[in-house]
Enzyme design. Sequence first.
Site, PDB file in Angstrom:
ATOM      1  N   ASP A   1       0.833  -1.205   0.000  1.00 22.72           N
ATOM      2  CA  ASP A   1       0.000   0.000   0.000  1.00 22.72           C
ATOM      3  C   ASP A   1       0.871   1.259   0.000  1.00 22.72           C
ATOM      4  O   ASP A   1       2.002   1.247   0.490  1.00 22.72           O
ATOM      5  CB  ASP A   1      -0.919  -0.029   1.231  1.00 22.72           C
ATOM      6  CG  ASP A   1      -2.105   0.898   1.083  1.00 22.72           C
ATOM      7  OD1 ASP A   1      -2.349   1.411  -0.034  1.00 22.72           O
ATOM      8  OD2 ASP A   1      -2.800   1.132   2.095  1.00 22.72           O
TER       9      ASP A   1
ATOM     10  N   HIS B   1       2.252   3.283  -9.111  1.00 26.14           N
ATOM     11  CA  HIS B   1       1.986   1.872  -9.407  1.00 26.14           C
ATOM     12  C   HIS B   1       3.111   1.266 -10.252  1.00 26.14           C
ATOM     13  O   HIS B   1       3.474   0.104 -10.062  1.00 26.14           O
ATOM     14  CB  HIS B   1       0.650   1.720 -10.137  1.00 26.14           C
ATOM     15  CG  HIS B   1      -0.526   2.161  -9.306  1.00 26.14           C
ATOM     16  ND1 HIS B   1      -0.669   1.804  -7.980  1.00 26.14           N
ATOM     17  CD2 HIS B   1      -1.611   2.927  -9.602  1.00 26.14           C
ATOM     18  CE1 HIS B   1      -1.783   2.334  -7.498  1.00 26.14           C
ATOM     19  NE2 HIS B   1      -2.371   3.022  -8.457  1.00 26.14           N
TER      20      HIS B   1
ATOM     21  N   LEU C   1      10.516 -20.170  -5.360  1.00 27.29           N
ATOM     22  CA  LEU C   1       9.528 -19.481  -4.522  1.00 27.29           C
ATOM     23  C   LEU C   1       8.099 -19.776  -4.985  1.00 27.29           C
ATOM     24  O   LEU C   1       7.809 -19.736  -6.179  1.00 27.29           O
ATOM     25  CB  LEU C   1       9.775 -17.966  -4.616  1.00 27.29           C
ATOM     26  CG  LEU C   1       8.823 -17.068  -3.824  1.00 27.29           C
ATOM     27  CD1 LEU C   1       9.146 -17.114  -2.331  1.00 27.29           C
ATOM     28  CD2 LEU C   1       8.898 -15.619  -4.324  1.00 27.29           C
TER      29      LEU C   1
HETATM   30  C1  IPE Z   1      -5.533  -2.757  -0.232  1.00 34.99           C
HETATM   31  O1  IPE Z   1      -5.160  -1.433  -0.364  1.00 34.99           O
HETATM   32  C2  IPE Z   1      -5.569  -3.419  -1.576  1.00 34.99           C
HETATM   33  C3  IPE Z   1      -4.280  -3.640  -2.228  1.00 34.99           C
HETATM   34  C4  IPE Z   1      -3.118  -3.330  -1.741  1.00 34.99           C
HETATM   35  C5  IPE Z   1      -4.340  -4.278  -3.522  1.00 34.99           C
HETATM   36  P1  IPE Z   1      -6.229  -0.265  -0.511  1.00 34.99           P
HETATM   37  O2  IPE Z   1      -5.471   0.978  -0.607  1.00 34.99           O
HETATM   38  O3  IPE Z   1      -7.183  -0.580  -1.594  1.00 34.99           O
HETATM   39  O4  IPE Z   1      -7.012  -0.386   0.883  1.00 34.99           O
HETATM   40  P2  IPE Z   1      -7.847   0.692   1.686  1.00 34.99           P
HETATM   41  O5  IPE Z   1      -8.839   1.285   0.740  1.00 34.99           O
HETATM   42  O6  IPE Z   1      -6.888   1.720   2.175  1.00 34.99           O
HETATM   43  O7  IPE Z   1      -8.466  -0.069   2.823  1.00 34.99           O
HETATM   44  C1  IPE Z   2      -1.561   0.246  -3.352  1.00 31.49           C
HETATM   45  O1  IPE Z   2      -1.344   1.615  -3.374  1.00 31.49           O
HETATM   46  C2  IPE Z   2      -1.815  -0.330  -4.714  1.00 31.49           C
HETATM   47  C3  IPE Z   2      -3.183  -0.817  -4.911  1.00 31.49           C
HETATM   48  C4  IPE Z   2      -4.164  -0.745  -4.077  1.00 31.49           C
HETATM   49  C5  IPE Z   2      -3.441  -1.447  -6.187  1.00 31.49           C
HETATM   50  P1  IPE Z   2      -2.542   2.653  -3.361  1.00 31.49           P
HETATM   51  O2  IPE Z   2      -2.931   2.961  -4.750  1.00 31.49           O
HETATM   52  O3  IPE Z   2      -3.652   2.174  -2.505  1.00 31.49           O
HETATM   53  O4  IPE Z   2      -1.838   3.900  -2.706  1.00 31.49           O
HETATM   54  P2  IPE Z   2      -2.464   4.930  -1.685  1.00 31.49           P
HETATM   55  O5  IPE Z   2      -3.015   4.140  -0.536  1.00 31.49           O
HETATM   56  O6  IPE Z   2      -3.528   5.681  -2.397  1.00 31.49           O
HETATM   57  O7  IPE Z   2      -1.314   5.790  -1.280  1.00 31.49           O
HETATM   58 MG    MG Z   3      -4.107   2.394  -0.559  1.00 29.80          MG
END
Ligand code: IPE
Ligand code: IPE
Ligand code: MG
Length: 238
Positions: A17, A34, A128
């Site tokens: 995240d 990303h 892995l």
């Molecule tokens: C969880 O992250 C999903 C992934 C890392 C794929 P999100 O960014 O979507 O989760 P929330 O919305 O903060 O709970």
């Molecule tokens: C995690 O990073 C990637 C996915 C959920 C696919 P985020 O896109 O949720 O990044 P933040 O949480 O907005 O910083």
């Molecule tokens: Mg996120």
Amino acid sequence: MAETELKIPKHVAIIMDGNGRWAKKRLLPRTAGHIQGSKVAEQICEDAYNLGIEYLTIYAFSTENWARPQKEVDTLMDLLRKYMKDSIERSTKNNMVVKVLGDKSRLAPDLIESIDKLEKITENNTGLKFNVAINYGGRDEIVRAVKKLYGDIENGTYCIEDVNEEIFESYLDTGNVPAVDLMIRTSGELRTSNFLPWQLTYAELYFTDVLWPDFNKKELQKAIEYYNKRDRRFGGVK
Ligand code: IPE
Ligand code: IPE
Ligand code: MG
């Protein structure tokens, strides 16, 4: 702690995240986060294997992530497409066994095709065991498992009285993958966001403020050091 003295968790799961916030800090579009995040995921696979981790499961796209702007969803899907294609080419070299968790039916046909191909050509590899959760939601996984099991009860494979935790677990996307030992979430959020609810019941949980695109082997080692300080009792007494 020296690397050699560390007890290595067999199964590590990661909620990657903070890609969006990483990009925002640099005044870049979220998609740039990303792109960097997907590079880090590839590197972490190698690092995890070199540290002796046997199973690595990463959360790449949740059932709730479809709610994001279409452009962002498209970028994430394109990155996954690229990952599958590149992995097919690299599959002999990196020796990983790749498996996708989640409901594939909502993914684009070409992506499903690449996933199926990658799963097939890596199934006999010995490196892995790498699970990628795509269109994955823990609640959705449990509902799909119940439906599949119900079918097998109807066709006589199992009697309802015989169903136990072990049998039920085999219907989850993770099948017979062992339970998660250590769950890591980056970016400072203290929640599991529908990730592996069954498999995480006795996992040690490690949260770090580091944003996923900044995560590296050193941070992974820190998480393992934290894991080594935990006293895992599994409900018993020590
Ligand atoms: C969880 O992250 C999903 C992934 C890392 C794929 P999100 O960014 O979507 O989760 P929330 O919305 O903060 O709970
Ligand atoms: C995690 O990073 C990637 C996915 C959920 C696919 P985020 O896109 O949720 O990044 P933040 O949480 O907005 O910083
Ligand atoms: Mg996120």
